[in-house]
Design a protein around this motif. Structure first.
Motif, PDB file in Angstrom:
ATOM      1  N   GLY A 128       4.563 -10.860   4.440  1.00 36.46           N
ATOM      2  CA  GLY A 128       4.822  -9.532   4.971  1.00 36.46           C
ATOM      3  C   GLY A 128       3.889  -8.494   4.378  1.00 36.46           C
ATOM      4  O   GLY A 128       3.252  -8.718   3.336  1.00 36.46           O
ATOM      5  N   ARG A 129       3.814  -7.350   5.042  1.00 41.98           N
ATOM      6  CA  ARG A 129       3.043  -6.204   4.559  1.00 41.98           C
ATOM      7  C   ARG A 129       4.013  -5.043   4.390  1.00 41.98           C
ATOM      8  O   ARG A 129       4.756  -4.699   5.322  1.00 41.98           O
ATOM      9  CB  ARG A 129       1.928  -5.839   5.540  1.00 41.98           C
ATOM     10  CG  ARG A 129       0.958  -6.970   5.800  1.00 41.98           C
ATOM     11  CD  ARG A 129      -0.270  -6.502   6.592  1.00 41.98           C
ATOM     12  NE  ARG A 129       0.078  -5.795   7.803  1.00 41.98           N
ATOM     13  CZ  ARG A 129       0.362  -6.388   8.960  1.00 41.98           C
ATOM     14  NH1 ARG A 129       0.363  -7.724   9.041  1.00 41.98           N
ATOM     15  NH2 ARG A 129       0.652  -5.674  10.030  1.00 41.98           N
ATOM     16  N   ILE A 130       3.992  -4.453   3.209  1.00 39.28           N
ATOM     17  CA  ILE A 130       4.938  -3.387   2.894  1.00 39.28           C
ATOM     18  C   ILE A 130       4.175  -2.130   2.509  1.00 39.28           C
ATOM     19  O   ILE A 130       3.193  -2.194   1.759  1.00 39.28           O
ATOM     20  CB  ILE A 130       5.893  -3.819   1.768  1.00 39.28           C
ATOM     21  CG1 ILE A 130       6.792  -4.963   2.261  1.00 39.28           C
ATOM     22  CG2 ILE A 130       6.742  -2.643   1.292  1.00 39.28           C
ATOM     23  CD1 ILE A 130       7.766  -5.481   1.230  1.00 39.28           C
ATOM     24  N   ALA A 131       4.640  -1.004   3.025  1.00 41.21           N
ATOM     25  CA  ALA A 131       4.020   0.289   2.718  1.00 41.21           C
ATOM     26  C   ALA A 131       5.095   1.265   2.240  1.00 41.21           C
ATOM     27  O   ALA A 131       6.249   1.211   2.674  1.00 41.21           O
ATOM     28  CB  ALA A 131       3.315   0.849   3.954  1.00 41.21           C
ATOM     29  N   TYR A 132       4.686   2.171   1.354  1.00 37.87           N
ATOM     30  CA  TYR A 132       5.595   3.178   0.807  1.00 37.87           C
ATOM     31  C   TYR A 132       4.949   4.553   0.870  1.00 37.87           C
ATOM     32  O   TYR A 132       3.725   4.683   0.916  1.00 37.87           O
ATOM     33  CB  TYR A 132       5.928   2.884  -0.663  1.00 37.87           C
ATOM     34  CG  TYR A 132       6.532   1.537  -0.908  1.00 37.87           C
ATOM     35  CD1 TYR A 132       7.857   1.277  -0.553  1.00 37.87           C
ATOM     36  CD2 TYR A 132       5.804   0.511  -1.502  1.00 37.87           C
ATOM     37  CE1 TYR A 132       8.426   0.037  -0.781  1.00 37.87           C
ATOM     38  CE2 TYR A 132       6.358  -0.726  -1.735  1.00 37.87           C
ATOM     39  CZ  TYR A 132       7.671  -0.960  -1.375  1.00 37.87           C
ATOM     40  OH  TYR A 132       8.227  -2.198  -1.597  1.00 37.87           O
ATOM     41  N   SER A 133       5.781   5.564   0.852  1.00 40.26           N
ATOM     42  CA  SER A 133       5.292   6.917   0.662  1.00 40.26           C
ATOM     43  C   SER A 133       4.900   7.089  -0.809  1.00 40.26           C
ATOM     44  O   SER A 133       5.693   6.787  -1.701  1.00 40.26           O
ATOM     45  CB  SER A 133       6.366   7.945   1.016  1.00 40.26           C
ATOM     46  OG  SER A 133       5.977   9.243   0.594  1.00 40.26           O
ATOM     47  N   ARG A 191       0.845  -1.199   0.000  1.00 43.42           N
ATOM     48  CA  ARG A 191       0.000   0.000   0.000  1.00 43.42           C
ATOM     49  C   ARG A 191       0.879   1.247   0.000  1.00 43.42           C
ATOM     50  O   ARG A 191       2.095   1.177   0.227  1.00 43.42           O
ATOM     51  CB  ARG A 191      -0.927   0.017   1.214  1.00 43.42           C
ATOM     52  CG  ARG A 191      -0.224   0.073   2.556  1.00 43.42           C
ATOM     53  CD  ARG A 191      -1.216   0.081   3.701  1.00 43.42           C
ATOM     54  NE  ARG A 191      -0.558   0.136   4.995  1.00 43.42           N
ATOM     55  CZ  ARG A 191      -0.164   1.275   5.575  1.00 43.42           C
ATOM     56  NH1 ARG A 191      -0.377   2.438   4.971  1.00 43.42           N
ATOM     57  NH2 ARG A 191       0.442   1.244   6.754  1.00 43.42           N
ATOM     58  N   VAL A 192       0.260   2.380  -0.239  1.00 37.58           N
ATOM     59  CA  VAL A 192       0.968   3.659  -0.189  1.00 37.58           C
ATOM     60  C   VAL A 192       0.273   4.577   0.801  1.00 37.58           C
ATOM     61  O   VAL A 192      -0.941   4.507   0.997  1.00 37.58           O
ATOM     62  CB  VAL A 192       1.046   4.338  -1.571  1.00 37.58           C
ATOM     63  CG1 VAL A 192       1.853   3.497  -2.546  1.00 37.58           C
ATOM     64  CG2 VAL A 192      -0.340   4.605  -2.130  1.00 37.58           C
ATOM     65  N   GLY A 193       1.051   5.415   1.443  1.00 40.04           N
ATOM     66  CA  GLY A 193       0.543   6.399   2.388  1.00 40.04           C
ATOM     67  C   GLY A 193       1.337   7.676   2.251  1.00 40.04           C
ATOM     68  O   GLY A 193       1.968   7.932   1.217  1.00 40.04           O
ATOM     69  N   ASP A 194       1.331   8.482   3.311  1.00 40.41           N
ATOM     70  CA  ASP A 194       2.047   9.760   3.263  1.00 40.41           C
ATOM     71  C   ASP A 194       2.831   9.960   4.556  1.00 40.41           C
ATOM     72  O   ASP A 194       2.535  10.844   5.351  1.00 40.41           O
ATOM     73  CB  ASP A 194       1.072  10.919   3.045  1.00 40.41           C
ATOM     74  CG  ASP A 194       1.785  12.208   2.663  1.00 40.41           C
ATOM     75  OD1 ASP A 194       2.996  12.149   2.360  1.00 40.41           O
ATOM     76  OD2 ASP A 194       1.137  13.272   2.649  1.00 40.41           O
ATOM     77  N   THR A 195       3.830   9.111   4.752  1.00 38.13           N
ATOM     78  CA  THR A 195       4.660   9.205   5.945  1.00 38.13           C
ATOM     79  C   THR A 195       5.742  10.261   5.749  1.00 38.13           C
ATOM     80  O   THR A 195       6.160  10.536   4.628  1.00 38.13           O
ATOM     81  CB  THR A 195       5.318   7.860   6.242  1.00 38.13           C
ATOM     82  OG1 THR A 195       6.072   7.448   5.095  1.00 38.13           O
ATOM     83  CG2 THR A 195       4.264   6.798   6.544  1.00 38.13           C
TER      84      THR A 195
END
Length: 223
Positions: A155-160, A136-140
């Motif tokens: 695993g679960r991976i997130a990106y800006s 998923r993508v977010g805004d870190t």
């Protein structure tokens, strides 16, 4: 200016935050106000230089030219254009009400970021014989990516989402970094060896982010 008391702080720390565009003080649990004022007065010239070097806000507005994939996109808005953003080369055409423009651009950029990084994530995860249950993508603001879970499980991976504004070599290195964490939860020698195997552009990626990373956080920010 932002002041924050922290239980474990033993002294006063002054920081010019180029991501949020704020001057921050870290204070001990008690006192420190007078010392903070003195520290601020002594560092006025330093603060002025830091603030002068901060990026400039780049709002999502008609005619704005924003970074995208190492190049640029011009936001071509007209009420009569289709409401769904349509990219044509270095132009992104967007229609509908003007007040909906920023939200539409943001949704399009987030979708573009996910469409770019999810397939690469799954491809690199397959190379190291690991599963990924979610990308998923977010805004870190503190990290460009994060990985939860490692070892034999999925695993679960997130990106800006802001990585889509950067060159592809930067995104690939961040993806490789998080995929390597599916195997190694730390930053030990094994992790770095695997990261280098998955992507050899670590040094170039870090140089680019050091020079331009803060500016990515000002894209879409109101003036």
């Amino acid at each position: 200016m932002v002041a924050e008391r922290r239980p474990g702080a033993r002294g006063i720390r002054l920081r010019a935050d180029s991501i949020d565009g704020a001057v921050r003080f870290t204070l001990p649990p008690r006192g420190g106000i007078a010392d903070a004022a003195t520290l601020l007065d002594r560092h006025q010239d330093w603060l002025a230089r830091q603030v002068a070097g901060w990026p400039v806000p780049l709002p999502f507005a008609p005619g704005a030219i924003i970074p995208f994939d190492g190049s640029t996109l011009m936001l071509d808005w007209a009420a009569a254009h289709p409401r769904l953003p349509q990219r044509n080369g270095d132009v992104l055409r967007i229609g509908g009400p003007i007040d909906a423009l920023p939200a539409r651009v943001l949704r399009w950029l987030k979708a573009a970021a996910l469409a770019d990084m999810e397939p690469l994530t799954r491809a690199l995860a397959a190379r190291v014989d690991r599963n990924v249950s979610q990308v998923r993508v977010g805004d870190t603001r503190s990290r460009w990516g994060s990985c939860v879970g490692n070892g034999a499980g999925a695993g679960r991976i997130a990106y800006s989402w802001r990585l889509i504004l950067a060159p592809s070599l930067v995104r690939r290195n961040v993806v490789a970094h998080e995929v390597a964490h599916l195997v190694h939860a730390n930053h030990g020698p094994g992790f770095h060896a695997l990261l280098a195997e998955l992507d050899a552009n670590g040094a170039a990626s870090k140089r680019w982010l050091r020079a331009h990373g803060a500016g990515l956080h000002w894209v879409g920010r109101a003036a």
